[in-house]
Design a protein around this motif. Structure first.
Motif, PDB file in Angstrom:
ATOM      1  N   GLU A 190       0.778  -1.195  -0.122  1.00 49.88           N
ATOM      2  CA  GLU A 190       0.041   0.069  -0.093  1.00 49.88           C
ATOM      3  C   GLU A 190       0.961   1.259   0.015  1.00 49.88           C
ATOM      4  OE1 GLU A 190      -3.306   0.094  -0.286  1.00 49.88           O
ATOM      5  OE2 GLU A 190      -3.695  -1.968  -0.281  1.00 49.88           O
ATOM      6  N   MET A 191       0.346   2.237  -0.588  1.00 49.49           N
ATOM      7  CA  MET A 191       1.159   3.695  -0.462  1.00 49.49           C
ATOM      8  C   MET A 191       1.634   4.038   0.969  1.00 49.49           C
ATOM      9  SD  MET A 191       2.454   6.127  -2.697  1.00 49.49           S
ATOM     10  CE  MET A 191       1.322   6.478  -4.001  1.00 49.49           C
ATOM     11  N   SER A 192       0.817   3.833   1.620  1.00 46.84           N
ATOM     12  CA  SER A 192       0.995   4.550   3.125  1.00 46.84           C
ATOM     13  C   SER A 192       2.103   3.552   3.558  1.00 46.84           C
ATOM     14  CB  SER A 192      -0.129   4.489   3.852  1.00 46.84           C
ATOM     15  OG  SER A 192      -0.831   3.185   3.889  1.00 46.84           O
ATOM     16  N   ALA A 193       1.948   2.142   3.319  1.00 44.86           N
ATOM     17  CA  ALA A 193       3.101   1.306   3.952  1.00 44.86           C
ATOM     18  C   ALA A 193       4.285   1.777   3.347  1.00 44.86           C
ATOM     19  CB  ALA A 193       2.742   0.039   3.756  1.00 44.86           C
ATOM     20  N   LEU A 195       5.382   4.560   1.933  1.00 44.82           N
ATOM     21  CA  LEU A 195       5.905   5.748   2.513  1.00 44.82           C
ATOM     22  C   LEU A 195       6.564   5.859   3.846  1.00 44.82           C
ATOM     23  CD1 LEU A 195       3.006   8.015   0.856  1.00 44.82           C
ATOM     24  CD2 LEU A 195       5.481   7.918   0.196  1.00 44.82           C
ATOM     25  N   ASP A 196       5.807   5.280   4.833  1.00 48.28           N
ATOM     26  CA  ASP A 196       6.330   4.849   5.924  1.00 48.28           C
ATOM     27  C   ASP A 196       7.535   4.243   6.240  1.00 48.28           C
ATOM     28  OD1 ASP A 196       3.832   6.172   7.043  1.00 48.28           O
ATOM     29  OD2 ASP A 196       3.140   4.326   7.704  1.00 48.28           O
ATOM     30  N   TRP A 197       7.772   3.255   5.330  1.00 47.93           N
ATOM     31  CA  TRP A 197       8.976   2.562   5.161  1.00 47.93           C
ATOM     32  C   TRP A 197      10.306   3.464   4.742  1.00 47.93           C
ATOM     33  CZ3 TRP A 197      11.845   0.612   0.871  1.00 47.93           C
ATOM     34  CH2 TRP A 197      12.988  -0.137   1.470  1.00 47.93           C
ATOM     35  N   PRO A 205       8.895  13.185   4.392  1.00 46.59           N
ATOM     36  CA  PRO A 205       7.665  12.616   3.502  1.00 46.59           C
ATOM     37  C   PRO A 205       7.461  13.312   2.283  1.00 46.59           C
ATOM     38  CG  PRO A 205       7.110  13.416   5.903  1.00 46.59           C
ATOM     39  CD  PRO A 205       8.670  13.902   5.684  1.00 46.59           C
ATOM     40  N   ARG A 209       7.458  10.706  -1.133  1.00 44.81           N
ATOM     41  CA  ARG A 209       6.612  10.609  -1.889  1.00 44.81           C
ATOM     42  C   ARG A 209       6.844  10.899  -3.573  1.00 44.81           C
ATOM     43  NH1 ARG A 209       1.275  10.817  -1.390  1.00 44.81           N
ATOM     44  NH2 ARG A 209       1.468  10.782   0.838  1.00 44.81           N
ATOM     45  N   ARG A 213       6.755   8.115  -6.422  1.00 49.40           N
ATOM     46  CA  ARG A 213       6.108   8.447  -7.644  1.00 49.40           C
ATOM     47  C   ARG A 213       7.147   7.915  -8.939  1.00 49.40           C
ATOM     48  NH1 ARG A 213       1.051  11.406  -9.084  1.00 49.40           N
ATOM     49  NH2 ARG A 213       1.085  10.903 -11.581  1.00 49.40           N
TER      50      ARG A 213
END
Length: 336
Positions: A190-193, A195-197, A205, A209, A213
């Motif tokens: 997932e995108m959120s996972a 980004l967190d990693w 952040p 991102r 991308r």
């Protein structure tokens, strides 16, 4: 796992899933940047671990330590010599001597000599009394001779030998190799996972991102770009800089990196021309003139970039190659 990195959570989830299943040969497949190597090494470590659990290898026994220092006697790592060097694995004595003596360059393919040594390894008794493991990555770098040398051993492994093959281009593998393995398609995080990693690796952040991308949502590729490519904040500015004719827009890139990013830009422009959203750049980052570009013009540019990619690793003059690529991109934006 990549040195110094904790395993990404989506890779750890897949490791638990696969360790709960039986099978002597796995083929991990999917696009680059999804963690094939990390998952393959995680499986190998768990199979060889003195105290494994459902979560994988314990991380502190003698077997795990031997893998960490790249000296495990029951693990054969079959990679192109360039990848072995990049990932800190030792070369065979003969290969190392030939490269040190400048008799040849490190191979970008998995050599048949290394495969024959691996087959011999599979026939020996286990040094630690547990399983033996053969890890092949990237498996698509086996040519037909090398792949055919593996086939019989893969089908009828002697003793308790396990295989894990990892690939970023499974369509390049022989069908007979694919048919002898249990397949596992790598999961997209997932995108959120993701980004967190990336944030856990030290990226702000906004940078995380932008990197994710430009990497097409592939976290490992994003991490590599963040560590070896131009600053993350320069990526969104690149299309407009090229459209202005800024020949320095590609400074900091190698020719191979520049061609890759230009191919991504060309992809997005073609997508935009067909009414689809861009994938690698935000639509707001693309010059206004790009909406009026013809499909024929962009297709011609894509073919030109594909030809340039064939010699990208050995340009006659890297500086001139980058300038020429930037000039071509500028012309693409301004041809009538």
């Amino acid at each position: 796992m990549t040195a110094g990195l904790a395993m990404a959570p989506w890779v750890a989830d897949q490791a638990r899933l696969l360790l709960a299943q039986n099978g002597h040969a796995w083929l991990l497949h999917g696009p680059s940047g999804l963690g094939q190597y990390d998952l393959a090494l995680s499986l190998a470590s768990a199979w060889l671990c003195d105290q494994p659990s459902g979560e994988g290898a314990c991380g502190h026994c003698g077997s795990c330590h031997a893998i960490d220092v790249r000296t495990h006697a029951d693990l054969a790592v079959l990679m192109p010599e360039t990848v072995l060097i990049e990932r800190g694995w030792p070369l065979g004595e003969k290969a190392q001597a030939e490269i040190d003596d400048k008799k040849r360059k490190a191979s970008r393919e998995i050599r048949v000599e290394a495969m024959r040594e691996t087959i011999e390894f599979s026939q020996r008794t286990s040094a630690r009394g547990r399983a033996k493991v053969v890890l092949v990555y990237p498996a698509e770098r086996m040519n037909h001779v090398t792949a055919n040398a593996l086939l019989k051993t893969l089908e009828e492994p002697p003793g308790d030998v396990k295989f894990v093959l990892a690939t970023e281009a499974s369509h390049l593998l022989l069908p007979t190799i694919r048919s002898r393995c249990m397949g596992h398609a790598m999961a997209w995080p997932e995108m959120s996972a993701a980004l967190d990693w990336l944030a856990a690796q030290g990226f702000p952040p906004a940078d995380a991102r932008a990197l994710l991308r430009i990497a097409g949502g592939r976290p490992d590729d994003a991490l590599l770009l963040g560590r070896s490519g131009p600053p993350a904040e320069s990526w969104p500015r690149l299309p407009r800089a090229l459209a202005r004719g800024d020949v320095g827009a590609l400074s900091g890139f190698t020719p191979a990196q520049a061609i890759t990013v230009l191919q991504k830009l060309c992809h997005d422009l073609l997508s935009q021309g067909c009414g689809a959203p861009p994938r690698f750049f935000d639509a707001a980052d693309l010059p206004e003139t790009s909406a009026r570009m013809s499909i024929a013009r962009l297709s011609g540019w894509a073919q030109s970039l594909a030809r340039a990619a064939r010699t990208a690793e050995h340009p006659f003059n890297p500086g001139l190659a980058l300038e020429d690529l930037a000039t071509q991109a500028h012309h693409i934006f301004h041809l009538p």
